[in-house]
Design a protein around this motif. Structure first.
Motif, PDB file in Angstrom:
ATOM      1  N   SER A  98       0.826  -1.190   0.000  1.00  0.00           N
ATOM      2  CA  SER A  98       0.000   0.000   0.000  1.00  0.00           C
ATOM      3  C   SER A  98       0.866   1.248   0.000  1.00  0.00           C
ATOM      4  CB  SER A  98      -0.931  -0.008   1.218  1.00  0.00           C
ATOM      5  OG  SER A  98      -0.165   0.005   2.410  1.00  0.00           O
ATOM      6  N   VAL A  99       0.263   2.361  -0.401  1.00  0.00           N
ATOM      7  CA  VAL A  99       0.956   3.645  -0.473  1.00  0.00           C
ATOM      8  C   VAL A  99       0.354   4.565   0.570  1.00  0.00           C
ATOM      9  CG1 VAL A  99       1.458   5.626  -1.933  1.00  0.00           C
ATOM     10  CG2 VAL A  99       1.432   3.336  -2.925  1.00  0.00           C
ATOM     11  N   ASP A 100       1.191   5.085   1.463  1.00  0.00           N
ATOM     12  CA  ASP A 100       0.669   5.976   2.489  1.00  0.00           C
ATOM     13  C   ASP A 100       0.522   7.391   1.936  1.00  0.00           C
ATOM     14  OD1 ASP A 100       3.196   7.211   2.539  1.00  0.00           O
ATOM     15  OD2 ASP A 100       3.915   5.850   4.098  1.00  0.00           O
ATOM     16  N   HIS A 101       0.072   8.314   2.806  1.00  0.00           N
ATOM     17  CA  HIS A 101      -0.222   9.675   2.355  1.00  0.00           C
ATOM     18  C   HIS A 101       1.026  10.387   1.840  1.00  0.00           C
ATOM     19  CE1 HIS A 101      -1.813  13.737   2.260  1.00  0.00           C
ATOM     20  NE2 HIS A 101      -0.851  14.126   3.075  1.00  0.00           N
ATOM     21  N   THR A 102       2.122  10.264   2.579  1.00  0.00           N
ATOM     22  CA  THR A 102       3.358  10.937   2.167  1.00  0.00           C
ATOM     23  C   THR A 102       3.838  10.419   0.815  1.00  0.00           C
ATOM     24  OG1 THR A 102       3.988  11.225   4.485  1.00  0.00           O
ATOM     25  CG2 THR A 102       5.735  11.438   2.833  1.00  0.00           C
ATOM     26  N   GLN A 103       3.805   9.105   0.618  1.00  0.00           N
ATOM     27  CA  GLN A 103       4.226   8.532  -0.653  1.00  0.00           C
ATOM     28  C   GLN A 103       3.275   8.930  -1.781  1.00  0.00           C
ATOM     29  OE1 GLN A 103       4.311   4.408   0.562  1.00  0.00           O
ATOM     30  NE2 GLN A 103       6.534   4.436   0.844  1.00  0.00           N
ATOM     31  N   ALA A 104       1.981   9.018  -1.468  1.00  0.00           N
ATOM     32  CA  ALA A 104       1.011   9.435  -2.488  1.00  0.00           C
ATOM     33  C   ALA A 104       1.291  10.863  -2.942  1.00  0.00           C
ATOM     34  CB  ALA A 104      -0.411   9.310  -1.943  1.00  0.00           C
ATOM     35  N   VAL A 105       1.646  11.727  -1.988  1.00  0.00           N
ATOM     36  CA  VAL A 105       1.996  13.103  -2.350  1.00  0.00           C
ATOM     37  C   VAL A 105       3.230  13.123  -3.251  1.00  0.00           C
ATOM     38  CG1 VAL A 105       2.828  15.309  -1.436  1.00  0.00           C
ATOM     39  CG2 VAL A 105       0.948  14.116  -0.297  1.00  0.00           C
ATOM     40  N   THR A 106       4.230  12.316  -2.903  1.00  0.00           N
ATOM     41  CA  THR A 106       5.454  12.258  -3.711  1.00  0.00           C
ATOM     42  C   THR A 106       5.154  11.754  -5.116  1.00  0.00           C
ATOM     43  OG1 THR A 106       6.723  11.800  -1.698  1.00  0.00           O
ATOM     44  CG2 THR A 106       7.801  11.349  -3.806  1.00  0.00           C
ATOM     45  N   LEU A 107       4.320  10.725  -5.234  1.00  0.00           N
ATOM     46  CA  LEU A 107       3.948  10.217  -6.556  1.00  0.00           C
ATOM     47  C   LEU A 107       3.206  11.275  -7.360  1.00  0.00           C
ATOM     48  CD1 LEU A 107       2.763   6.576  -5.707  1.00  0.00           C
ATOM     49  CD2 LEU A 107       4.866   7.250  -6.874  1.00  0.00           C
TER      50      LEU A 107
END
Length: 282
Positions: free
Chosen positions: A42-51
Motif C-alpha cells: 500500500s501507499v501511504d499519504h506521504t508517498q502518495a503526495v510524492t507520486l
C-alpha cells in the motif's frame, strides 16, 4: 531462600484460538497472507503526495520542453541535465581506460565531451543511460529528506569532477555553480524539506531527458549526428532503433527508482523531518 520453580508459557486464549484456526484452515491462512501483502504494497499519504509531485513534474516538463518561448524557463535545468549526460560519457571513458580532454555546454546545441581512448560501445550510450541512471537514483532519494541530503553530497562530488573537466567553459562552470548554490540553500530551509523536492525535480528531468531528447533528435528534428547515429554507424542497426532501446531502458530506471523509493521510505513528513534534524542539522 525459596526454591526456583518453572512456569509454563501462558498464551492468551484469543491468540491461541486464532492461531489454531488459521493453522487448521489453509484457506483462511492464504487470505490472511494476501491481506498482509496488500498492506505491504500500500501507499501511504506521504508517498502518495510524492507520486503526485512526480506526475506533475513529468507533465509540466513535457509541456515546457515543447512549447515555444516558454521552454526557456527550463533552460537552467536543461543545461544541468546535459551536464549529467556529458558526465556519463566522461566517467565511463575514465573507467574503460580513456581520458577526458574537456567538457563544454552549448545553449543551442547541447553539450560535447572530447575523449581520447576508452571503449566507444560503452561511452556512447553512457550519456543517455548515465543521466537516466542518475535520474532514477535521484527519484529514489527524493522520497526521503535524509536520502536527499546524501544525494546532494554525491551530486556535489560529481559536480566538482565536471568542473575540473570543464575548467575552460564558463557556461558549464556557471551552470554547475548555480546548481550547487541551489542545493546548499535548500539545506537551510525548514530542515532541508524543500531539498527533496528539488532532488526529485532534477531526478525526473534527468530520467526522462533521454526520452525527450532522442525523440527531439531522431523524430522531430532528425539531427544527423547524435550518440545514437554514431553508435549505429559503428555497431550496426539504425539510430531510431537504438534510440528507442535507450529510451525504454531510461523508463525502466525511472520505474525502478519509484518502486525502490516506495519500498524503502514509508516514513511520514514529520518522521522524515525528525530524522533530518539528526543528520547534519542546519
Amino acid at each position: 531462600m525459596a526454591p526456583l520453580t518453572s512456569h509454563p508459557l501462558e498464551i492468551p486464549r484469543a491468540i491461541l484460538t486464532d492461531f489454531t484456526r488459521r493453522a487448521v484452515n489453509p484457506e483462511m491462512a492464504r487470505l490472511s497472507a494476501r491481506h498482509l501483502m496488500r498492506r505491504g504494497l500500500s501507499v501511504d499519504h506521504t508517498q502518495a503526495v510524492t507520486l503526485g509531485v512526480i506526475v506533475v513534474y513529468a507533465v509540466v516538463i513535457a509541456l515546457l520542453w515543447n512549447l515555444p518561448y516558454v521552454r526557456w524557463s527550463l533552460w537552467p535545468f536543461k543545461m544541468l541535465t546535459i551536464a549529467f549526460h556529458e558526465f556519463g560519457h566522461a566517467i565511463t571513458a575514465c573507467c574503460t581506460g580513456g581520458r577526458v580532454k574537456s567538457i563544454s555546454l552549448d545553449p543551442r546545441e547541447g553539450g560535447v565531451t572530447h575523449l581520447q581512448g576508452g571503449i566507444s560501445a560503452i561511452t556512447l550510450p553512457a550519456g543517455y543511460l548515465g543521466s537516466s541512471l542518475i535520474g532514477g537514483l535521484l527519484i529514489f532519494c527524493g522520497f526521503d529528506i535524509v536520502a536527499s541530503k546524501v544525494a546532494s553530497i554525491v551530486l556535489g562530488v560529481c559536480f566538482l569532477l565536471t568542473l575540473w573537466w570543464a575548467r575552460r567553459d564558463w557556461l558549464t562552470i556557471g551552470t554547475i555553480l548555480a546548481a550547487i548554490g541551489l542545493l546548499i540553500a535548500c539545506w537551510f530551509i525548514d530542515h532541508a524539506e524543500p531539498l527533496r523536492f528539488v532532488v526529485l525535480f532534477i531526478g525526473v528531468m534527468s530520467a526522462l531527458y533521454s526520452v525527450w531528447d532522442i525523440c527531439d533528435d531522431l523524430i522531430l528534428r532528425k539531427v544527423n549526428e547524435s550518440d545514437a547515429s554514431v553508435f549505429a554507424k559503428r555497431y550496426g542497426g539504425s539510430s531510431q532503433c537504438w534510440g528507442v532501446i535507450w529510451s525504454l531502458v531510461s523508463l525502466i530506471f525511472m520505474i525502478a527508482g519509484i518502486l525502490a523509493g516506495l519500498a524503502a521510505f514509508p516514513e511520514s513528513f514529520s518522521e522524515q523531518e525528525d530524522d533530518s534534524k539528526k543528520f547534519i542539522p542546519t
